[in-house]
Scaffold this active site. Sequence first.
Site, PDB file in Angstrom:
ATOM      1  N   HIS A 239      50.991  21.004  87.275  1.00 43.28           N
ATOM      2  CA  HIS A 239      52.126  21.040  86.331  1.00 43.28           C
ATOM      3  C   HIS A 239      52.570  19.628  85.946  1.00 43.28           C
ATOM      4  O   HIS A 239      52.382  19.223  84.824  1.00 43.28           O
ATOM      5  CB  HIS A 239      53.325  21.855  86.858  1.00 43.28           C
ATOM      6  CG  HIS A 239      52.994  23.258  87.225  1.00 43.28           C
ATOM      7  ND1 HIS A 239      52.427  24.135  86.321  1.00 43.28           N
ATOM      8  CD2 HIS A 239      53.120  23.956  88.390  1.00 43.28           C
ATOM      9  CE1 HIS A 239      52.240  25.306  86.914  1.00 43.28           C
ATOM     10  NE2 HIS A 239      52.636  25.226  88.168  1.00 43.28           N
TER      11      HIS A 239
ATOM     12  N   ASP B 113      46.833  29.682  86.374  1.00 46.92           N
ATOM     13  CA  ASP B 113      47.990  29.813  87.266  1.00 46.92           C
ATOM     14  C   ASP B 113      48.402  31.267  87.491  1.00 46.92           C
ATOM     15  O   ASP B 113      47.791  31.961  88.286  1.00 46.92           O
ATOM     16  CB  ASP B 113      49.132  28.952  86.701  1.00 46.92           C
ATOM     17  CG  ASP B 113      50.292  28.782  87.678  1.00 46.92           C
ATOM     18  OD1 ASP B 113      50.221  29.306  88.793  1.00 46.92           O
ATOM     19  OD2 ASP B 113      51.274  28.109  87.329  1.00 46.92           O
TER      20      ASP B 113
HETATM   21 ZN   LIG Z   1      50.939  27.679  90.851  1.00 42.82          ZN
END
Ligand SMILES: [Zn+2]
Length: 448
Positions: free
Chosen positions: A273, A324
């Site tokens: 991220h 994800d």
């Molecule tokens: Zn994750």
Amino acid sequence: VTEGTLHAHARGAGTLTTLWCELAWLGGPEPQERVLVELEGERIVAVAAGEAAPAGALSLPGLTLPGLANAHSHSFQRALRGRTQRARGGSFWRWREQMYELADTIDAEVFEALARATFAEMALAGVTLVGEFHYLHHNRDGTPYAEPNLLGESVIRAAAAAGIRLTLLDTCYLEGGLPRFRDPDANAWAARVSQLRSSALARVGAAIHSVRAVDPAGARVVAGLAVRRGWPLHAHVSEQRRENEACLAEHGITPAELLEGAGALEANFTAVHATHLADADIARLGGARACICMCPTTERDLADGIGPACALAGAGASLALGSDSHACIDLFEEARAVELDERLATGTRGSHSPLALARAATAGGYASLGWPAGGRIEPGALADLVTVALDSPRLAGTRHRDALDATVFAAAAGDVRSVIVGGRQVVRDGAHVTLDVATELQAAIGAL
Ligand SMILES: [Zn+2]
């Protein structure tokens, strides 16, 4: 390579030796035409452009790319698709409550079936390598299974059944979350993961769930083991502003600074991220030549924000991509989203070239997951290859010289026609060769 050195392939027997690609991306800005790729076992041994198709070669019409790497996956979260979209005023934290409900109820048998089906969906989308960021370790009450790595081993079996390569990023989780996530301390985590074994298609890596879940001393233990073993090391970093605020309040430093202090950046480190970074964090991660795994479809689904991918790349970081939470599984969508989100944020086009995005989807992810021999089509590389149809409604009319750009910016996962992993064909004519993927997903999710 001349035609005389090429051998026929045995279709269906898993021993492909000669491929003929209408177009292949060999690393430059434009694909090459009529490319012969010779395989020996799981490796590419020869590549030559401008060749006629020899008799017996497997013909791959369309654009052939190196296999795609999905560098950040939580396979069980596939069951949340479509179930979290109606929460008004929701945020990452509300979504996390729904994810915890699922994680608290899923049993070992369904967990494995869901992982297998999700990895098979990835195979259909051209994913040849997945990094499973695995933190569901124990019984619901936190007691270990009789086989302490029961669920980790089931992830390894699931990827093998789906036919794709895996790096099992066994994740240290010490505080917060659910009891089944947590090991008693970092040394207990290290003792448990040390029992995991690599195989031809599966390697082991380490992860620090986040600075919320692992204290600095624990992070130092995880980083030390990763460095000693030569394992890749991943961590969720600054996905949410609240994570930064809590870290600053408790430790007086940012999450990236904390991880640097724990020695994490000395490993083959990937920050997942990296959405809300201070300028000093960008310099810190770039200077360490860390990898940044962007997961744009999840980051937008969870209203995380837009990470500074361009600034990070400019500072020296490499990029990888992940699906994800599997709000969708489409690495082309992840790749273009890195650029398109940045266009919306900056009012400028072209921060990331199609070439850079294609590298993030391939070699960037392979390096991040500890498979540096993958993600490119060249002699010596792993024989992991994905072929995208150029005659679909989305890509029909594409000029050969634009085929890479069109694929990155307009292809869909469903345009993948062939997938080869380690020299074995896993997807043929758009279908998985051994699994009925939709039926598997229906059964696994229906069992929850
Ligand atoms: Zn994750």
